[in-house]
Scaffold this active site. Sequence first.
Site, PDB file in Angstrom:
ATOM      1  N   VAL A   1      -9.728   8.045 -18.187  1.00  0.00           N
ATOM      2  CA  VAL A   1      -9.472   6.925 -18.711  1.00  0.00           C
ATOM      3  C   VAL A   1     -10.680   6.088 -18.718  1.00  0.00           C
ATOM      4  O   VAL A   1     -11.428   6.060 -17.249  1.00  0.00           O
ATOM      5  CB  VAL A   1      -8.574   6.405 -18.782  1.00  0.00           C
ATOM      6  CG1 VAL A   1      -8.284   5.333 -19.419  1.00  0.00           C
ATOM      7  CG2 VAL A   1      -7.156   7.315 -19.284  1.00  0.00           C
TER       8      VAL A   1
ATOM      9  N   ASP B   1       0.772  -1.448   0.174  1.00  0.00           N
ATOM     10  CA  ASP B   1      -0.010  -0.013  -0.021  1.00  0.00           C
ATOM     11  C   ASP B   1       1.504   1.004  -0.365  1.00  0.00           C
ATOM     12  O   ASP B   1       1.590   1.205   0.840  1.00  0.00           O
ATOM     13  CB  ASP B   1      -0.400  -0.043   1.312  1.00  0.00           C
ATOM     14  CG  ASP B   1      -2.106   0.924   1.076  1.00  0.00           C
ATOM     15  OD1 ASP B   1      -1.909   2.410   0.379  1.00  0.00           O
ATOM     16  OD2 ASP B   1      -2.947   1.020   2.556  1.00  0.00           O
TER      17      ASP B   1
ATOM     18  N   THR C   1     -11.661   2.981 -16.898  1.00  0.00           N
ATOM     19  CA  THR C   1     -11.329   2.177 -15.768  1.00  0.00           C
ATOM     20  C   THR C   1     -11.801   2.886 -14.508  1.00  0.00           C
ATOM     21  O   THR C   1     -13.051   3.117 -14.317  1.00  0.00           O
ATOM     22  CB  THR C   1      -9.251   3.004 -15.308  1.00  0.00           C
ATOM     23  OG1 THR C   1      -9.461   3.956 -14.698  1.00  0.00           O
ATOM     24  CG2 THR C   1      -8.646   2.839 -16.437  1.00  0.00           C
TER      25      THR C   1
ATOM     26  N   TYR D   1      -5.959  15.467  -6.287  1.00  0.00           N
ATOM     27  CA  TYR D   1      -5.453  15.102  -6.645  1.00  0.00           C
ATOM     28  C   TYR D   1      -4.686  16.502  -7.606  1.00  0.00           C
ATOM     29  O   TYR D   1      -2.830  15.486  -8.136  1.00  0.00           O
ATOM     30  CB  TYR D   1      -6.289  14.560  -7.113  1.00  0.00           C
ATOM     31  CG  TYR D   1      -6.292  13.464  -8.659  1.00  0.00           C
ATOM     32  CD1 TYR D   1      -5.469  12.413  -8.460  1.00  0.00           C
ATOM     33  CD2 TYR D   1      -6.572  13.707  -9.830  1.00  0.00           C
ATOM     34  CE1 TYR D   1      -5.310  11.530  -9.697  1.00  0.00           C
ATOM     35  CE2 TYR D   1      -6.531  13.514 -10.682  1.00  0.00           C
ATOM     36  CZ  TYR D   1      -5.706  11.681 -10.338  1.00  0.00           C
ATOM     37  OH  TYR D   1      -5.484  10.949 -11.935  1.00  0.00           O
TER      38      TYR D   1
ATOM     39  N   LYS E   1      -0.827  15.526  -8.778  1.00  0.00           N
ATOM     40  CA  LYS E   1      -0.244  16.028 -10.336  1.00  0.00           C
ATOM     41  C   LYS E   1       0.798  16.444 -11.078  1.00  0.00           C
ATOM     42  O   LYS E   1       1.496  16.507 -11.780  1.00  0.00           O
ATOM     43  CB  LYS E   1      -1.307  14.959 -11.801  1.00  0.00           C
ATOM     44  CG  LYS E   1      -2.707  13.709 -10.789  1.00  0.00           C
ATOM     45  CD  LYS E   1      -1.348  12.533 -11.546  1.00  0.00           C
ATOM     46  CE  LYS E   1      -1.986  11.066 -10.805  1.00  0.00           C
ATOM     47  NZ  LYS E   1      -1.506  10.220 -11.184  1.00  0.00           N
TER      48      LYS E   1
ATOM     49  N   ASN F   1       3.072   4.174 -11.649  1.00  0.00           N
ATOM     50  CA  ASN F   1       1.398   4.362 -12.128  1.00  0.00           C
ATOM     51  C   ASN F   1       0.515   4.272 -11.331  1.00  0.00           C
ATOM     52  O   ASN F   1      -0.825   5.190 -12.142  1.00  0.00           O
ATOM     53  CB  ASN F   1       1.136   2.606 -13.504  1.00  0.00           C
ATOM     54  CG  ASN F   1      -0.020   2.839 -13.761  1.00  0.00           C
ATOM     55  OD1 ASN F   1      -0.648   3.591 -14.534  1.00  0.00           O
ATOM     56  ND2 ASN F   1      -0.975   2.273 -13.138  1.00  0.00           N
TER      57      ASN F   1
END
Length: 234
Positions: free
Chosen positions: A174, A53, A176, A141, A145, A76
């Site tokens: 994306v 983790d 996902t 987030y 990034k 990733n």
Amino acid sequence: MTKKVLITGGNKGIGLEVAKIFVKLEYEIYVVGRDFNEFELGGLPNVTEIEADLTNLDNISEIVKTVGDIDILINNAGFMQPHISYDKYTSQERENMMNVNLYAPVELMNEFSVGMKKQKCGRIVNVASIAGQIGHPDVWYGIAKAGLINATKIYAKLLGGDGIVVNCIAPSPVETDMQKSNSKERIEEFKKTVVTHRFARASEIARTIVWLAIGSPEYINGTCIDINNGAYPR
């Protein structure tokens, strides 16, 4: 000698598609993930699962010890929390977000670049996001990034003289599991901004990552490749 690649978050989504390509290329693959219950590549002789983790940075030293020197690092792993208002993050939620999306990739670059320097070669690909370029409702987030894009440029300069090439990609959303945390309204709004009115496919992103990892010229270094189908042309 078989080349080694480590892929964080390689148990699903974009990372899994990257791992599948490297399986076909017969690399020795190390996949870091939180759980491998439905891992499609489980049991393959050239794939090693590392359950870890990355919200806990202390796990990184154990990962490095397990894997040893590598040729390619794919940072990733990532997650977002769009359901949390910008002013409602707890300190723990903020720490988890920054650890996975920024601090862990930086620490992994620090650790694995040591062996790459000895070999005088290596490739690092960081998976950033359009969220780090245009502002994002999930504030931490986006901040993480944006930091990863900048870290890519810094490490390209720091490591380039040792034959290590460092690049990143900034995909728009994306298709996902990550999209499960997005609202239906937000998903539809984004699709209106892209030329083909769809999310990117994980396989499209994976092919770009692998190209940067093994096929792109070394003069492409410190670059962020936008993959957004016209959502943010610049």
